[in-house]
Design a protein around this motif. Structure first.
Motif, PDB file in Angstrom:
ATOM      1  N   CYS A 113       0.838  -1.207   0.000  1.00  7.74           N
ATOM      2  CA  CYS A 113       0.000   0.000   0.000  1.00  7.74           C
ATOM      3  C   CYS A 113       0.870   1.254   0.000  1.00  7.74           C
ATOM      4  O   CYS A 113       0.609   2.205  -0.738  1.00  7.74           O
ATOM      5  CB  CYS A 113      -0.925   0.009   1.211  1.00  7.74           C
ATOM      6  SG  CYS A 113      -2.249  -1.204   1.135  1.00  7.74           S
ATOM      7  N   ARG A 114       1.901   1.255   0.829  1.00 10.05           N
ATOM      8  CA  ARG A 114       2.799   2.412   0.899  1.00 10.05           C
ATOM      9  C   ARG A 114       3.486   2.657  -0.443  1.00 10.05           C
ATOM     10  O   ARG A 114       3.566   3.790  -0.914  1.00 10.05           O
ATOM     11  CB  ARG A 114       3.848   2.202   1.993  1.00 10.05           C
ATOM     12  CG  ARG A 114       4.791   3.389   2.167  1.00 10.05           C
ATOM     13  CD  ARG A 114       5.899   3.080   3.163  1.00 10.05           C
ATOM     14  NE  ARG A 114       6.609   1.834   2.914  1.00 10.05           N
ATOM     15  CZ  ARG A 114       7.528   1.659   1.956  1.00 10.05           C
ATOM     16  NH1 ARG A 114       7.831   2.641   1.137  1.00 10.05           N
ATOM     17  NH2 ARG A 114       8.137   0.499   1.801  1.00 10.05           N
ATOM     18  N   LYS A 115       3.952   1.570  -1.075  1.00  7.36           N
ATOM     19  CA  LYS A 115       4.627   1.716  -2.367  1.00  7.36           C
ATOM     20  C   LYS A 115       3.678   2.256  -3.434  1.00  7.36           C
ATOM     21  O   LYS A 115       4.063   3.102  -4.239  1.00  7.36           O
ATOM     22  CB  LYS A 115       5.216   0.373  -2.821  1.00  7.36           C
ATOM     23  CG  LYS A 115       6.436  -0.036  -2.042  1.00  7.36           C
ATOM     24  CD  LYS A 115       6.981  -1.354  -2.550  1.00  7.36           C
ATOM     25  CE  LYS A 115       8.237  -1.758  -1.798  1.00  7.36           C
ATOM     26  NZ  LYS A 115       8.801  -3.008  -2.298  1.00  7.36           N
ATOM     27  N   VAL A 116       2.428   1.773  -3.436  1.00  6.21           N
ATOM     28  CA  VAL A 116       1.451   2.246  -4.416  1.00  6.21           C
ATOM     29  C   VAL A 116       1.149   3.721  -4.180  1.00  6.21           C
ATOM     30  O   VAL A 116       1.129   4.522  -5.118  1.00  6.21           O
ATOM     31  CB  VAL A 116       0.164   1.392  -4.381  1.00  6.21           C
ATOM     32  CG1 VAL A 116      -0.944   2.029  -5.193  1.00  6.21           C
ATOM     33  CG2 VAL A 116       0.455  -0.010  -4.897  1.00  6.21           C
ATOM     34  N   LEU A 117       0.948   4.113  -2.924  1.00  8.50           N
ATOM     35  CA  LEU A 117       0.683   5.527  -2.618  1.00  8.50           C
ATOM     36  C   LEU A 117       1.857   6.405  -3.008  1.00  8.50           C
ATOM     37  O   LEU A 117       1.667   7.490  -3.584  1.00  8.50           O
ATOM     38  CB  LEU A 117       0.366   5.699  -1.123  1.00  8.50           C
ATOM     39  CG  LEU A 117      -1.008   5.244  -0.664  1.00  8.50           C
ATOM     40  CD1 LEU A 117      -1.121   5.351   0.849  1.00  8.50           C
ATOM     41  CD2 LEU A 117      -2.102   6.048  -1.347  1.00  8.50           C
ATOM     42  N   ASP A 118       3.072   5.961  -2.715  1.00 10.18           N
ATOM     43  CA  ASP A 118       4.263   6.732  -3.095  1.00 10.18           C
ATOM     44  C   ASP A 118       4.361   6.895  -4.609  1.00 10.18           C
ATOM     45  O   ASP A 118       4.685   7.973  -5.105  1.00 10.18           O
ATOM     46  CB  ASP A 118       5.539   6.065  -2.563  1.00 10.18           C
ATOM     47  CG  ASP A 118       5.678   6.162  -1.048  1.00 10.18           C
ATOM     48  OD1 ASP A 118       4.943   6.957  -0.419  1.00 10.18           O
ATOM     49  OD2 ASP A 118       6.522   5.424  -0.493  1.00 10.18           O
ATOM     50  N   GLN A 119       4.067   5.820  -5.332  1.00 13.28           N
ATOM     51  CA  GLN A 119       4.136   5.873  -6.796  1.00 13.28           C
ATOM     52  C   GLN A 119       3.108   6.848  -7.352  1.00 13.28           C
ATOM     53  O   GLN A 119       3.398   7.649  -8.239  1.00 13.28           O
ATOM     54  CB  GLN A 119       3.922   4.475  -7.385  1.00 13.28           C
ATOM     55  CG  GLN A 119       3.896   4.417  -8.896  1.00 13.28           C
ATOM     56  CD  GLN A 119       5.212   4.810  -9.536  1.00 13.28           C
ATOM     57  OE1 GLN A 119       6.273   4.645  -8.929  1.00 13.28           O
ATOM     58  NE2 GLN A 119       5.163   5.320 -10.748  1.00 13.28           N
ATOM     59  N   LEU A 120       1.884   6.791  -6.830  1.00 20.04           N
ATOM     60  CA  LEU A 120       0.833   7.692  -7.313  1.00 20.04           C
ATOM     61  C   LEU A 120       1.144   9.140  -6.971  1.00 20.04           C
ATOM     62  O   LEU A 120       0.898  10.040  -7.774  1.00 20.04           O
ATOM     63  CB  LEU A 120      -0.517   7.278  -6.729  1.00 20.04           C
ATOM     64  CG  LEU A 120      -1.074   5.947  -7.233  1.00 20.04           C
ATOM     65  CD1 LEU A 120      -2.297   5.539  -6.418  1.00 20.04           C
ATOM     66  CD2 LEU A 120      -1.413   6.029  -8.708  1.00 20.04           C
ATOM     67  N   ALA A 121       1.706   9.379  -5.789  1.00 18.08           N
ATOM     68  CA  ALA A 121       2.049  10.744  -5.386  1.00 18.08           C
ATOM     69  C   ALA A 121       3.165  11.314  -6.261  1.00 18.08           C
ATOM     70  O   ALA A 121       3.114  12.480  -6.657  1.00 18.08           O
ATOM     71  CB  ALA A 121       2.461  10.772  -3.921  1.00 18.08           C
TER      72      ALA A 121
END
Length: 112
Positions: free
Chosen positions: A50-58
């Motif tokens: 989840c953290r990696k996906v959020l970081d990528q989207l940000a």
């Protein structure tokens, strides 16, 4: 002693040999799904995905397709799908349909 032989040579090769494998097989029988479709007990942490996906989207400053997220994070598609589902349930991302599904940060998920 009788040997268990199958017409499918892969069934012996892929048969679980430890307690976790046996538990996965039991869970698969109960759910009706093949063991390979169930999450592996020693698999990656969903919070990390989840953290990696959020970081990528940000960092992308806009919606991204699952393939773009996969390329940017190094996660597998199943890991991404599970993370997106968790994030969507929390109201942090939305999934847009089009020619390809794209994931977008919502107001609650924007970095700031």
């Amino acid at each position: 002693m009788r040997q268990n032989r199958s017409a499918d040579p892969w069934s012996t090769f892929l048969a679980p040999t430890d307690r976790e494998g046996a538990a996965r097989s039991q869970a698969a029988r109960e759910s009706g799904m093949p063991p390979s479709f169930l999450p592996h007990p020693a698999g990656p942490d969903p919070a990390d995905a989840c953290r990696k996906v959020l970081d990528q989207l940000a960092s992308a400053h806009g919606p991204q397709t699952f393939d773009q997220i996969r390329y940017g994070t190094g996660l597998g598609l199943l890991e991404i799908a599970e993370a997106v589902e968790l994030l969507r349930d929390r109201g942090l991302v939305s999934v847009e349909s089009g020619t390809e599904e794209a994931v977008r940060l919502t107001a609650g998920g924007s970095a700031g």
